[in-house]
Scaffold this motif. Structure first.
Motif, short mmCIF file in Angstrom:
data_model
loop_
_atom_site.label_atom_id
_atom_site.label_comp_id
_atom_site.label_asym_id
_atom_site.label_seq_id
_atom_site.Cartn_x
_atom_site.Cartn_y
_atom_site.Cartn_z
N VAL A 12 -13.59 -9.37 9.02
CA VAL A 12 -12.91 -10.39 9.82
C VAL A 12 -13.38 -10.30 11.27
O VAL A 12 -13.71 -11.32 11.90
N SER A 13 -13.46 -9.10 11.79
CA SER A 13 -13.95 -8.92 13.17
C SER A 13 -15.38 -9.42 13.30
O SER A 13 -15.73 -10.06 14.30
N HIS A 14 -16.20 -9.16 12.31
CA HIS A 14 -17.59 -9.63 12.35
C HIS A 14 -17.64 -11.15 12.31
O HIS A 14 -18.43 -11.77 13.03
N VAL A 19 -18.55 -16.38 15.02
CA VAL A 19 -18.01 -17.70 15.39
C VAL A 19 -17.90 -17.83 16.90
O VAL A 19 -18.29 -18.85 17.48
N ALA A 20 -17.39 -16.80 17.57
CA ALA A 20 -17.23 -16.84 19.03
C ALA A 20 -18.59 -16.98 19.71
O ALA A 20 -18.74 -17.74 20.68
N ARG A 21 -19.60 -16.27 19.21
CA ARG A 21 -20.94 -16.34 19.80
C ARG A 21 -21.50 -17.76 19.67
O ARG A 21 -22.00 -18.32 20.64
N LEU A 22 -21.40 -18.34 18.49
CA LEU A 22 -21.92 -19.70 18.29
C LEU A 22 -21.12 -20.73 19.09
O LEU A 22 -21.69 -21.68 19.65
N HIS A 23 -19.82 -20.55 19.16
CA HIS A 23 -18.97 -21.47 19.92
C HIS A 23 -19.35 -21.44 21.39
O HIS A 23 -19.52 -22.47 22.03
N ARG A 24 -19.51 -20.25 21.93
CA ARG A 24 -19.89 -20.10 23.34
C ARG A 24 -21.29 -20.66 23.59
O ARG A 24 -21.54 -21.28 24.62
N MET A 25 -22.19 -20.46 22.64
CA MET A 25 -23.55 -20.98 22.78
C MET A 25 -23.54 -22.51 22.83
O MET A 25 -24.17 -23.12 23.71
N SER A 119 -17.55 -30.76 16.80
CA SER A 119 -18.46 -29.84 16.12
C SER A 119 -17.71 -28.74 15.37
O SER A 119 -18.13 -28.30 14.31
N VAL A 120 -16.59 -28.34 15.92
CA VAL A 120 -15.81 -27.26 15.33
C VAL A 120 -14.98 -27.75 14.14
O VAL A 120 -14.93 -27.10 13.10
N LEU A 133 -5.38 -23.10 13.14
CA LEU A 133 -4.65 -22.84 14.38
C LEU A 133 -3.56 -21.79 14.18
O LEU A 133 -3.37 -20.91 15.03
N LYS A 134 -2.90 -21.85 13.05
CA LYS A 134 -1.86 -20.88 12.74
C LYS A 134 -2.45 -19.48 12.61
O LYS A 134 -1.96 -18.51 13.22
N VAL A 135 -3.53 -19.34 11.86
CA VAL A 135 -4.16 -18.04 11.66
C VAL A 135 -4.74 -17.51 12.97
O VAL A 135 -4.58 -16.34 13.31
N LEU A 136 -5.43 -18.38 13.71
CA LEU A 136 -5.99 -17.94 14.99
C LEU A 136 -4.89 -17.51 15.96
O LEU A 136 -5.07 -16.55 16.71
#
Length: 151
Positions: A12-14, A19-25, A119-120, A133-136
């Motif tokens: 999950v952490s991976h 996802v965070a890396r691609l979102h930020r990119m 895109s997301v 949204l609930k899980v995040l």
């Protein structure tokens, strides 16, 4: 694609990292079109929505550190999007306010965020969006508790 063995203990952490890396990119690519770097739009959003803020409040609101915020504000000021002024009640306090020039930028940033959101989430059903949204939110709460325990 299978996970590398070294990250098998934290799938999950991976996934969050990827996802965070691609979102930020993607956010960075979209924001460059309007002359901003990632996180600068978050400062501007706070100023547009909340009005002039103490620099220390921006640090707290955005979970930043003072040095990073100072650099961000300096860059936004050099671009003509914010202005610094001393507080009338306490000369030690710096107030950051959006400039009139930043109002055109606001429309552009809102467009960027619409494109980013598209895109997301465009391929998700309304139910999947709600569940995501609930899980995040639960993950964020868990991370906030873990972070607080480390202090």
């Amino acid at each position: 694609m299978p996970l590398p063995p070294s990250v098998a203990a934290g799938p999950v952490s991976h996934a969050i990292f990827r996802v965070a890396r691609l979102h930020r990119m993607l956010a960075g690519q979209l924001l460059r079109r309007v002359g901003l770097h990632t996180s600068q739009e978050l400062v501007m959003m706070q100023l547009w929505d909340r009005g002039p803020q103490r620099q220390t409040d921006l640090v707290r609101l955005l979970g930043s550190d003072a040095a990073t915020m100072t650099r961000t504000i300096r860059r936004l000021e050099n671009a003509g999007f914010v202005r610094r002024r001393s507080s009338p009640s306490d000369k030690r306090v710096t107030i950051i306010e959006p400039t009139v020039a930043s109002m055109a930028l606001r429309r552009e940033v809102e467009r960027v965020w619409l494109d980013l959101e598209s895109s997301v989430a465009d391929e998700l059903t309304p139910e999947e969006r709600a569940e995501a949204l609930k899980v995040l939110g639960r993950i964020e709460d868990s991370l906030a508790r873990a972070t607080a325990q480390q202090d």
